[in-house]
Structures are given as structure tokens and as C-alpha cells.
Scaffold this motif. Structure first.
Motif, PDB file in Angstrom:
ATOM      1  N   MET A  99       0.827  -1.206   0.000  1.00 35.85           N
ATOM      2  CA  MET A  99       0.000   0.000   0.000  1.00 35.85           C
ATOM      3  C   MET A  99       0.862   1.258   0.000  1.00 35.85           C
ATOM      4  N   LEU A 100       1.885   1.268   0.862  1.00 31.56           N
ATOM      5  CA  LEU A 100       2.732   2.446   0.971  1.00 31.56           C
ATOM      6  C   LEU A 100       3.544   2.679  -0.304  1.00 31.56           C
ATOM      7  N   VAL A 101       4.109   1.623  -0.859  1.00 31.93           N
ATOM      8  CA  VAL A 101       4.893   1.769  -2.085  1.00 31.93           C
ATOM      9  C   VAL A 101       4.006   2.254  -3.221  1.00 31.93           C
ATOM     10  N   PHE A 102       2.793   1.728  -3.305  1.00 28.70           N
ATOM     11  CA  PHE A 102       1.845   2.110  -4.348  1.00 28.70           C
ATOM     12  C   PHE A 102       1.596   3.624  -4.327  1.00 28.70           C
ATOM     13  N   GLY A 103       1.358   4.172  -3.145  1.00 27.93           N
ATOM     14  CA  GLY A 103       1.066   5.595  -3.051  1.00 27.93           C
ATOM     15  C   GLY A 103       2.298   6.473  -3.037  1.00 27.93           C
ATOM     16  N   LEU A 104       3.307   6.054  -2.300  1.00 25.28           N
ATOM     17  CA  LEU A 104       4.479   6.911  -2.141  1.00 25.28           C
ATOM     18  C   LEU A 104       5.344   6.972  -3.397  1.00 25.28           C
ATOM     19  N   LEU A 105       5.163   6.032  -4.306  1.00 24.65           N
ATOM     20  CA  LEU A 105       5.812   6.154  -5.609  1.00 24.65           C
ATOM     21  C   LEU A 105       5.402   7.459  -6.280  1.00 24.65           C
ATOM     22  N   VAL A 106       4.135   7.799  -6.146  1.00 25.09           N
ATOM     23  CA  VAL A 106       3.629   9.053  -6.717  1.00 25.09           C
ATOM     24  C   VAL A 106       4.270  10.245  -6.011  1.00 25.09           C
ATOM     25  N   GLY A 107       4.270  10.212  -4.674  1.00 22.53           N
ATOM     26  CA  GLY A 107       4.860  11.313  -3.916  1.00 22.53           C
ATOM     27  C   GLY A 107       6.338  11.478  -4.187  1.00 22.53           C
ATOM     28  N   PHE A 108       7.048  10.371  -4.262  1.00 22.73           N
ATOM     29  CA  PHE A 108       8.486  10.410  -4.515  1.00 22.73           C
ATOM     30  C   PHE A 108       8.789  10.990  -5.892  1.00 22.73           C
ATOM     31  N   THR A 109       7.955  10.663  -6.867  1.00 21.58           N
ATOM     32  CA  THR A 109       8.154  11.181  -8.217  1.00 21.58           C
ATOM     33  C   THR A 109       7.974  12.693  -8.256  1.00 21.58           C
ATOM     34  N   GLU A 154      16.333  10.982 -12.612  1.00 24.80           N
ATOM     35  CA  GLU A 154      15.567  10.072 -11.767  1.00 24.80           C
ATOM     36  C   GLU A 154      14.071  10.289 -11.954  1.00 24.80           C
ATOM     37  N   PHE A 155      13.660  11.534 -12.100  1.00 24.25           N
ATOM     38  CA  PHE A 155      12.247  11.819 -12.362  1.00 24.25           C
ATOM     39  C   PHE A 155      11.797  11.150 -13.659  1.00 24.25           C
ATOM     40  N   MET A 156      12.606  11.269 -14.704  1.00 25.38           N
ATOM     41  CA  MET A 156      12.268  10.682 -15.996  1.00 25.38           C
ATOM     42  C   MET A 156      12.180   9.157 -15.907  1.00 25.38           C
ATOM     43  N   TYR A 157      12.983   8.556 -15.056  1.00 29.29           N
ATOM     44  CA  TYR A 157      12.956   7.103 -14.895  1.00 29.29           C
ATOM     45  C   TYR A 157      11.750   6.663 -14.057  1.00 29.29           C
ATOM     46  N   LEU A 158      11.380   7.472 -13.056  1.00 30.49           N
ATOM     47  CA  LEU A 158      10.297   7.093 -12.157  1.00 30.49           C
ATOM     48  C   LEU A 158       8.923   7.168 -12.821  1.00 30.49           C
ATOM     49  N   VAL A 159       8.727   8.095 -13.749  1.00 31.35           N
ATOM     50  CA  VAL A 159       7.412   8.273 -14.368  1.00 31.35           C
ATOM     51  C   VAL A 159       6.893   6.982 -14.996  1.00 31.35           C
ATOM     52  N   PRO A 160       7.656   6.293 -15.838  1.00 28.33           N
ATOM     53  CA  PRO A 160       7.122   5.036 -16.392  1.00 28.33           C
ATOM     54  C   PRO A 160       6.913   3.949 -15.347  1.00 28.33           C
ATOM     55  N   ILE A 161       7.699   3.950 -14.264  1.00 26.62           N
ATOM     56  CA  ILE A 161       7.473   2.967 -13.197  1.00 26.62           C
ATOM     57  C   ILE A 161       6.123   3.213 -12.541  1.00 26.62           C
ATOM     58  N   VAL A 162       5.826   4.480 -12.247  1.00 30.32           N
ATOM     59  CA  VAL A 162       4.531   4.826 -11.645  1.00 30.32           C
ATOM     60  C   VAL A 162       3.393   4.412 -12.573  1.00 30.32           C
ATOM     61  N   LEU A 163       3.509   4.737 -13.848  1.00 31.83           N
ATOM     62  CA  LEU A 163       2.457   4.407 -14.805  1.00 31.83           C
ATOM     63  C   LEU A 163       2.260   2.890 -14.911  1.00 31.83           C
ATOM     64  N   LEU A 217       8.667  -5.635  -6.744  1.00 26.63           N
ATOM     65  CA  LEU A 217       8.831  -5.159  -8.113  1.00 26.63           C
ATOM     66  C   LEU A 217       9.463  -3.778  -8.142  1.00 26.63           C
ATOM     67  N   THR A 218       8.999  -2.895  -7.288  1.00 23.39           N
ATOM     68  CA  THR A 218       9.523  -1.534  -7.255  1.00 23.39           C
ATOM     69  C   THR A 218      10.983  -1.511  -6.824  1.00 23.39           C
ATOM     70  N   CYS A 219      11.317  -2.291  -5.816  1.00 22.26           N
ATOM     71  CA  CYS A 219      12.722  -2.390  -5.384  1.00 22.26           C
ATOM     72  C   CYS A 219      13.608  -2.874  -6.527  1.00 22.26           C
ATOM     73  N   LEU A 220      13.130  -3.887  -7.246  1.00 23.63           N
ATOM     74  CA  LEU A 220      13.920  -4.486  -8.314  1.00 23.63           C
ATOM     75  C   LEU A 220      14.114  -3.519  -9.483  1.00 23.63           C
ATOM     76  N   LEU A 221      13.107  -2.707  -9.767  1.00 21.38           N
ATOM     77  CA  LEU A 221      13.209  -1.742 -10.865  1.00 21.38           C
ATOM     78  C   LEU A 221      14.049  -0.529 -10.487  1.00 21.38           C
ATOM     79  N   TYR A 222      13.937  -0.088  -9.239  1.00 24.67           N
ATOM     80  CA  TYR A 222      14.574   1.163  -8.834  1.00 24.67           C
ATOM     81  C   TYR A 222      16.052   1.002  -8.495  1.00 24.67           C
TER      82      TYR A 222
END
Length: 288
Positions: A131-141, A182-191, A210-215
């Protein structure tokens, strides 16, 4: 020679106050973007919790604790490991939470609040981590977008003809802007996580893994491009942290299997039913 395709633009800032000991307080674009990211991330966490029937009250309290510990420890890691000379010059910088944040420090700071609160509430960890990773990915981006706009993560000097060169910087050179990369890389991960990955039905821990492995691999590579940094045996603090993050991702995605206790989390429907039953019992007692 071609000029940089991405110009170095310094957003306006306003001095709010110059306080004794603490120093100047400035209104910059970074602050509002971080605030917007926190708000959007908060609501995406609640959307995830609602979809998975997770107790809304537990979700709200958990986010409160991880935000507090995340921001505080993020700042401490930033100044203690990257700018210890600032602490030696003015120890009060440890209290200036707004003055320098470390993304990796924020991750581990959030973990402190995460484990403390869920252990206290006797809740399984993985579904709440998702839950936290799902939402905070947006905040972090959004936070990284703020970093890009204020240029507080200067990268390696590059030729102005490079398609990702930013410049000219105040010194006249052309560089990578690590915050922008990093912003450019995070956008497709969030999407991908929000609109492609089946997050509503995934096993607990899969989104976090999944997020750990991608980031982690990207961030590990990016840290070789920092302008200047404190090195420990040839690597930065973030290098060692991302190794741990990568190991967590591999474990959650490929090694750990779902267990029955992973699903034994506080359910919103059960809380509502208990509250309704208690209200009905109170009403019945009052009518007799």
C-alpha cells in the motif's frame, strides 16, 4: 558545437524570514511540489486500501508515522553522511528538516516508523508495504520533479551536445541533472504499477518487490554520476543502500511465497460491522 537541449532555468524563490540559529527560510518550488506529492500519494494509498478492504484507520495512522520518521531520518542521513562539515559548523542544521533530504535515508527512515507501528498493531507487513509503495511512488516522483527544478543534484560534466545535458550551470559547464534523470525514470514505473500491473489482486509483497527491483539498479548507476560525494570504500552511502534494496526486491519477487498470515490484516469491512453492531446494541439498550 550544439548547445544543450535542456536549459538550466532557476525558478524564483522568496525569502520568508531569516531566523536566528536556524537561518533563512525560503519559499521555493520544491516545497509545494513535495507537499502535492504527499497529498496525492496519501490518497493513492487510501485508494489501494479501499480496494483491498484494508482498515482505513490503520492505513491513515501508518502513513502519519512513516512520514514523520521518513522526513526526519532522510534529513539526518543527508547532512551526516553527505555534508558532515555543515553539522560541525552548525549542529542546528540537524533540526532544519527542510534543508536537504536523502531519498535513500527517507526509505530507511520510513521503515523505522513502518515496523514500529505495525508491530505495535500486530499487523502483517507485506500488504501494508505494498500500500505504501503504491502511493508513495507518486509522492516520490513529485519530489524528484522538485529536485530537478531546483537543480540540487548536479551530475557529471558532459558535452553540451549530449541529449540529456543541462546547462549552462552557474559555473558555465554542462552537466547531467540527476534529479531530472531520476524523475524521468520514475514516471514510467509509476504508470506501469498503477495502470498495467494487477495491483488489486497481486500477492502481498509483490508491488514492493517489483519496485525495489526496478529502482535499485538505476539508482546504483546514477550515484556514480554525482558531482561530489563522501565515499566509503569507493562507494556512496546510497550505493550500499541500493544493494540492500535490490536484495529485498529479489527476495520478495522470486524467493518468498505467500503465507496465510499475510492476509490476516485488519479489514475495513470487519471494523465497520463491529462499529454497526456496537451502535445497534447501544440503541437497543437505550430503548429498553
Amino acid at each position: 558545437m550544439l548547445e544543450a537541449l535542456i536549459p538550466y532555468i532557476k525558478p524564483p524563490e522568496k525569502l520568508i524570514a531569516d531566523l536566528p540559529v536556524i537561518g533563512p527560510l525560503k519559499l521555493q518550488v520544491f516545497g509545494p511540489l513535495v507537499a502535492l506529492g504527499v497529498i496525492l500519494g496519501y490518497h493513492r494509498c487510501l485508494a489501494f486500501a479501499k480496494k483491498r478492504d484494508m482498515d482505513e484507520f490503520v492505513a491513515r495512522d501508518l502513513m502519519f508515522y512513516i512520514l514523520i520518521t521518513g522526513f526526519v531520518i532522510s534529513h539526518w542521513v543527508s547532512v551526516l553522511f553527505y555534508f558532515p562539515e555543515d553539522v560541525a559548523r552548525n549542529p542546528a542544521v540537524l533540526l532544519m528538516i527542510w534543508n536537504g533530504l536523502s531519498s535513500v535515508g527517507g526509505f530507511f527512515g520510513a521503515l523505522v516508523g513502518f515496523f514500529w507501528y505495525l508491530r505495535k498493531m500486530k499487523q502483517p507487513y507485506l500488504i501494508w508495504a505494498d500500500m505504501l509503495v503504491f502511493g508513495l511512488l507518486v509522492g516520490f516522483t513529485f519530489g524528484r520533479l522538485g529536485c530537478a527544478l531546483v537543480h540540487d543534484h548536479p551530475g557529471a560534466i558532459v558535452d553540451p551536445s549530449h541529449p540529456l545535458a543541462v546547462g549552462p550551470w552557474p559555473g558555465g559547464e554542462y552537466r547531467f541533472d540527476n534529479g531530472l534523470l531520476e524523475f524521468m525514470y520514475l514516471v514510467p514505473i509509476v504508470l506501469f504499477v498503477h495502470f498495467v500491473f494487477n495491483w488489486a489482486k497481486s500477492a502481498p509483497g509483490r508491488i514492493a518487490g517489483l519496485t525495489c527491483l526496478l529502482y535499485a539498479p538505476f539508482r546504483f548507476s546514477l550515484d556514480f554520476m554525482r558531482e561530489k560525494d563522501k565515499l566509503y570504500f569507493g562507494l556512496t552511502t546510497a550505493h550500499y543502500a541500493t544493494m540492500i534494496i535490490l536484495a529485498i526486491g529479489v527476495y520478495l519477487l522470486f524467493i518468498r511465497k505467500a503465507k496465510p498470515e499475510d492476509f490476516a490484516y485488519a479489514k475495513d469491512s470487519e471494523r465497520i460491522a463491529q462499529e454497526r453492531a456496537a451502535a445497534d446494541a447501544k440503541a437497543a439498550a437505550a430503548s429498553t
